[in-house]
Structure formats: structure tokens, C-alpha cells
Design an enzyme around this catalytic site. Structure first.
Site, PDB file in Angstrom:
ATOM      1  N   HIS A   1       6.444  -1.252   3.879  1.00  0.00           N
ATOM      2  CA  HIS A   1       6.202  -2.622   4.342  1.00  0.00           C
ATOM      3  C   HIS A   1       5.451  -3.390   3.267  1.00  0.00           C
ATOM      4  CE1 HIS A   1       2.997   0.059   5.709  1.00  0.00           C
ATOM      5  NE2 HIS A   1       2.152  -0.931   5.497  1.00  0.00           N
TER       6      HIS A   1
ATOM      7  N   ASN B   1       0.863  -1.177   0.000  1.00  0.00           N
ATOM      8  CA  ASN B   1       0.000   0.000   0.000  1.00  0.00           C
ATOM      9  C   ASN B   1       0.903   1.232   0.000  1.00  0.00           C
ATOM     10  OD1 ASN B   1      -2.332  -1.549   0.143  1.00  0.00           O
ATOM     11  ND2 ASN B   1      -2.303  -1.588   2.382  1.00  0.00           N
TER      12      ASN B   1
HETATM   13  P1  5GP Z   1      -0.855  -0.135   5.859  1.00  0.00           P
HETATM   14  O1  5GP Z   1      -2.273   0.243   6.205  1.00  0.00           O
HETATM   15  O2  5GP Z   1       0.082   1.022   6.120  1.00  0.00           O
HETATM   16  O3  5GP Z   1      -0.685  -0.736   4.508  1.00  0.00           O
HETATM   17  O4  5GP Z   1      -0.459  -1.310   6.848  1.00  0.00           O
HETATM   18  C1  5GP Z   1      -0.104  -1.096   8.175  1.00  0.00           C
HETATM   19  C2  5GP Z   1      -0.336  -2.397   8.895  1.00  0.00           C
HETATM   20  O5  5GP Z   1       0.306  -2.324  10.141  1.00  0.00           O
HETATM   21  C3  5GP Z   1      -1.820  -2.682   9.172  1.00  0.00           C
HETATM   22  O6  5GP Z   1      -2.190  -3.907   8.530  1.00  0.00           O
HETATM   23  C4  5GP Z   1      -1.907  -2.784  10.692  1.00  0.00           C
HETATM   24  O7  5GP Z   1      -2.772  -3.806  11.137  1.00  0.00           O
HETATM   25  C5  5GP Z   1      -0.454  -3.040  11.089  1.00  0.00           C
HETATM   26  N1  5GP Z   1      -0.100  -2.533  12.394  1.00  0.00           N
HETATM   27  C6  5GP Z   1      -0.441  -1.323  12.918  1.00  0.00           C
HETATM   28  N2  5GP Z   1       0.104  -1.176  14.139  1.00  0.00           N
HETATM   29  C7  5GP Z   1       0.808  -2.316  14.394  1.00  0.00           C
HETATM   30  C8  5GP Z   1       1.588  -2.754  15.505  1.00  0.00           C
HETATM   31  O8  5GP Z   1       1.774  -2.077  16.520  1.00  0.00           O
HETATM   32  N3  5GP Z   1       2.145  -3.990  15.410  1.00  0.00           N
HETATM   33  C9  5GP Z   1       1.979  -4.783  14.305  1.00  0.00           C
HETATM   34  N4  5GP Z   1       2.568  -5.980  14.323  1.00  0.00           N
HETATM   35  N5  5GP Z   1       1.261  -4.393  13.234  1.00  0.00           N
HETATM   36  C10 5GP Z   1       0.674  -3.168  13.282  1.00  0.00           C
END
Ligand code: 5GP
Ligand code: ZN
Length: 113
Positions: free
Chosen positions: A99, A86
């Protein structure tokens, strides 16, 4: 970066369920899984998104891809899996440290929504 959530995980200041680690890449479980297996693969060094990473260090971007697809939970998944970067607000990115999402264990749908 001191105010970055994933840099804090790399530093060990915030705990994470790690499944693989090299000196430059970390793979850990997403805290809010969207599939039976939902892993996040990050470079330990801070880059905002996949565009910035690949522009700054294409070799590291390649090693990140190689590491994530070699994670046994994924590479053993012969039925398939999904890799998602993303990127930006419209791309659904909420954590500004690049990520790869690694999703497996259920039928994926397309388009993703
Ligand atoms: P994005 O929305 O930026 O593509 O993905 C971020 C991801 O990070 C989300 O799927 C969310 O669930 C995950 N995430 C957010 N905070 C934490 C955290 O403190 N620990 C872990 N392991 N994942 C997290
Ligand atoms: Zn960071």
C-alpha cells in the site's frame, strides 16, 4: 488472500471509505489518519510489498503510481504531498498487502522518524 485485511476490504467483507477505484487499484481513507488527508492506494491483487509488486508486474506498479497521483484530493494539492511505501518490519509495515500512503494537508518533516 483470505486472512489479509486489505484483501478483505477489496472483497467488500470489511467496509472502507473509498475515494477512487479502477478495476485493478483501490484508494481509500486510512482509518487512523496521520495528516489532514491520509489515503491508502493498493493494487486489488495481493502482493506483500512494493518490491514483490514491482518485480512481479512492473506495469501494474506504474499504474498504481499513476492512479494515486491522479486522485483529485492529491493532484489538486499543488503545495505538495508525501508518498510512502513502508516495507518490512524495520520499515514500519504492519499490513502485508502493498500500500502507498498518500499524506497531504500539513507540513511534512524530514527525517520521518
Ligand atoms: P503500514 O503500517 O503497514 O505502513 O500501514 C497500514 C495502515 O493501515 C495504517 O496507517 C493503519 O492506520 C491502516 N489501517 C489498519 N487497519 C485498517 C482498516 O481496517 N481500515 C483502514 N481504512 N485502514 C486501516
Ligand atoms: Zn491482501
Amino acid at each position: 488472500m483470505s486472512d489479509c485485511l486489505f484483501c478483505s476490504i477489496v472483497a467488500g467483507d470489511i467496509p472502507a471509505d473509498k475515494v477512487a477505484e479502477t478495476d485493478e487499484v483501490l484508494v481509500f481513507r486510512d482509518i487512523d489518519p496521520k495528516a489532514p488527508s491520509h489515503l491508502l492506494a493498493i493494487p486489488k491483487e495481493h502482493y506483500v510489498n512494493v518490491a514483490e509488486l514491482s518485480e512481479a508486474d512492473a506495469d501494474l506498479a506504474g499504474r498504481l503510481l499513476a492512479t494515486l497521483t491522479s486522485v483529485s484530493e492529491i493532484s489538486g494539492n499543488t503545495e505538495g504531498y508525501r508518498v510512502v511505501f513502508n516495507t518490512g518490519q524495520l520499515g514500519g509495515q504492519t499490513v502485508d498487502h502493498v500500500h502507498a500512503h498518500l499524506l497531504a494537508g500539513r507540513q511534512m518533516t524530514w527525517p520521518p522518524g
